[in-house]
Enzyme design. Structure first.
Site, short mmCIF file in Angstrom:
data_model
loop_
_atom_site.label_atom_id
_atom_site.label_comp_id
_atom_site.label_asym_id
_atom_site.label_seq_id
_atom_site.Cartn_x
_atom_site.Cartn_y
_atom_site.Cartn_z
N ASP A 141 -1.86 -11.36 -2.94
CA ASP A 141 -2.25 -10.12 -3.62
C ASP A 141 -3.48 -9.53 -2.95
O ASP A 141 -4.30 -8.88 -3.59
CB ASP A 141 -2.54 -10.42 -5.10
CG ASP A 141 -2.62 -9.13 -5.93
OD1 ASP A 141 -3.24 -9.17 -7.01
OD2 ASP A 141 -2.07 -8.10 -5.48
N LYS A 144 -2.71 -5.68 2.18
CA LYS A 144 -1.24 -5.69 2.38
C LYS A 144 -0.88 -5.94 3.84
O LYS A 144 0.12 -6.60 4.11
CB LYS A 144 -0.65 -4.36 1.86
CG LYS A 144 -1.07 -4.04 0.41
CD LYS A 144 -1.00 -5.26 -0.52
CE LYS A 144 -1.83 -5.05 -1.79
NZ LYS A 144 -2.00 -6.32 -2.59
N ASP A 169 2.72 -9.82 -4.52
CA ASP A 169 2.60 -8.61 -5.35
C ASP A 169 2.70 -7.37 -4.45
O ASP A 169 2.50 -7.44 -3.24
CB ASP A 169 1.23 -8.61 -6.07
CG ASP A 169 1.14 -7.48 -7.10
OD1 ASP A 169 0.01 -7.04 -7.37
OD2 ASP A 169 2.19 -7.05 -7.62
N ASN A 170 3.05 -6.24 -5.05
CA ASN A 170 2.99 -4.93 -4.39
C ASN A 170 3.95 -4.75 -3.22
O ASN A 170 3.64 -4.06 -2.25
CB ASN A 170 1.56 -4.65 -3.87
CG ASN A 170 0.53 -4.85 -4.94
OD1 ASN A 170 -0.33 -5.71 -4.82
ND2 ASN A 170 0.63 -4.09 -6.02
N GLU A 199 1.22 -1.76 -11.80
CA GLU A 199 0.43 -2.05 -13.01
C GLU A 199 0.00 -0.79 -13.75
O GLU A 199 -0.48 0.16 -13.15
CB GLU A 199 -0.81 -2.90 -12.66
CG GLU A 199 -1.66 -2.43 -11.51
CD GLU A 199 -1.26 -3.08 -10.18
OE1 GLU A 199 -0.10 -3.46 -10.02
OE2 GLU A 199 -2.10 -3.17 -9.30
C1 LIG Z 1 -9.40 -13.25 1.32
C2 LIG Z 1 -9.17 -11.78 1.37
C3 LIG Z 1 -9.08 -11.04 0.21
C4 LIG Z 1 -8.85 -9.67 0.30
C5 LIG Z 1 -8.73 -8.89 -0.91
N1 LIG Z 1 -9.31 -9.24 -2.05
N2 LIG Z 1 -8.95 -8.32 -2.97
C6 LIG Z 1 -8.15 -7.42 -2.36
C7 LIG Z 1 -7.50 -6.27 -3.02
C8 LIG Z 1 -6.10 -6.08 -2.43
N3 LIG Z 1 -5.20 -5.44 -3.39
C9 LIG Z 1 -4.87 -4.15 -3.25
O1 LIG Z 1 -5.35 -3.49 -2.33
C10 LIG Z 1 -3.98 -3.52 -4.26
C11 LIG Z 1 -3.88 -2.13 -4.30
C12 LIG Z 1 -3.07 -1.50 -5.25
C13 LIG Z 1 -2.93 -0.02 -5.27
C14 LIG Z 1 -4.03 0.78 -4.98
C15 LIG Z 1 -3.92 2.16 -5.00
C16 LIG Z 1 -2.69 2.75 -5.35
F1 LIG Z 1 -2.59 4.08 -5.40
C17 LIG Z 1 -1.60 1.96 -5.65
C18 LIG Z 1 -1.71 0.57 -5.61
C19 LIG Z 1 -2.37 -2.27 -6.20
C20 LIG Z 1 -2.48 -3.65 -6.16
O2 LIG Z 1 -1.82 -4.42 -7.08
C21 LIG Z 1 -3.27 -4.29 -5.21
O3 LIG Z 1 -3.30 -5.66 -5.20
N4 LIG Z 1 -8.01 -7.76 -1.06
C22 LIG Z 1 -8.74 -9.11 1.56
C23 LIG Z 1 -8.85 -9.93 2.70
N5 LIG Z 1 -9.08 -11.23 2.60
MG LIG Z 2 -1.72 -6.40 -6.43
#
Ligand SMILES: Cc1cc(-c2n[nH]c(CCNC(=O)c3cc(-c4ccc(F)cc4)cc(O)c3O)n2)ccn1
Ligand SMILES: [Mg+2]
Length: 214
Positions: A141, A144, A169-170, A199
């Protein structure tokens, strides 16, 4: 200066949730995201699918890539058997600081190890640093564009075993086309798609469950 969204989410948890009650923390975050501000938690609809996959698997060793505010961390950890361990990686220090407090409010610190840093730096260090042989369950998660390279990295580091379950996810929104193509066409995975919604919205999204065949 203005507070951040994760800080306002934590405030809502403290206001609405009961300490030591993970379900009330989950409900408080879902309420905040539905009625106050959208946030990128896996959410209640996809969260129920996550719950069913975890409950069926009963994993001892879990890896989560991408903690954010700890919503899915709490969702997973609350279902783990005693002695099971969840390692969650978070790149953003501000998110990590909030997630630690959300996890503490839920009373799940003993099952969870939150590590700050990039997945590509920590995955190769899992064995020597955490004494991990292989993971039973991995929840993807995080960024991406990292799903595919990190999956290949976990394979190369010997962190997956016959039967390890990856849940991503996603896979539709924002989308991970290269990862989907890989797990759906590789002879090393048995993959299936759980259709759902992004979500707290009506947009399509879903979870991809992929079993590593070794
Ligand atoms: C260890 C490590 C950890 C990371 C890291 N940690 N936390 C994240 C967040 C990542 N998640 C997302 O970006 C995400 C985006 C959307 C979204 C956004 C905007 C929209 F319009 C539509 C959908 C929806 C979701 O459900 C998502 O999960 N990366 C990065 C690198 N290394
Ligand atoms: Mg997500």
């Amino acid at each position: 200066t203005r507070s951040t969204r994760p800080q306002r989410l934590l405030k809502a948890v403290r206001k609405r949730a009961t300490q030591g009650d993970p379900q009330s923390v989950i409900s408080a975050i879902d309420h905040f995201c539905r009625h106050s501000e959208w946030a990128m938690n896996v959410g209640d609809e996809k969260g129920s699918i996550l719950d069913s996959v975890v409950s069926e698997l009963n994993p001892e060793k879990v890896l989560e890539l991408g903690t954010y505010c700890g919503y899915s961390t709490v969702r997973i950890a609350r279902l783990l058997p005693p002695g099971a361990r969840l390692i969650t990686l978070e790149f953003n220090a501000d998110y990590a600081a909030i997630a630690r407090q959300v996890i503490a409010w839920a009373g799940l610190e003993d099952k969870i190890q939150l590590v700050e840093g990039a997945s590509e730096d920590w995955i190769p260090r899992m064995k020597e640093h955490f004494g991990i042989e292989t993971f039973d369950f991995v929840f993807l998660d995080h960024w991406k564009h990292r799903y595919l390279p990190d999956t290949k990295l976990m394979e190369d580091c010997g962190l997956l075993r016959k039967g390890t379950v990856l849940l991503a996810d996603n896979v539709i929104c924002p989308g991970v086309p290269d990862y989907l193509e890989y797990v759906r066409n590789s002879l090393s995975y048995k993959s299936c798609y759980f259709k759902s919604h992004l979500e707290y919205t009506k947009a399509e999204d879903g979870l991809e469950k992929s079993v590593f065949l070794g």
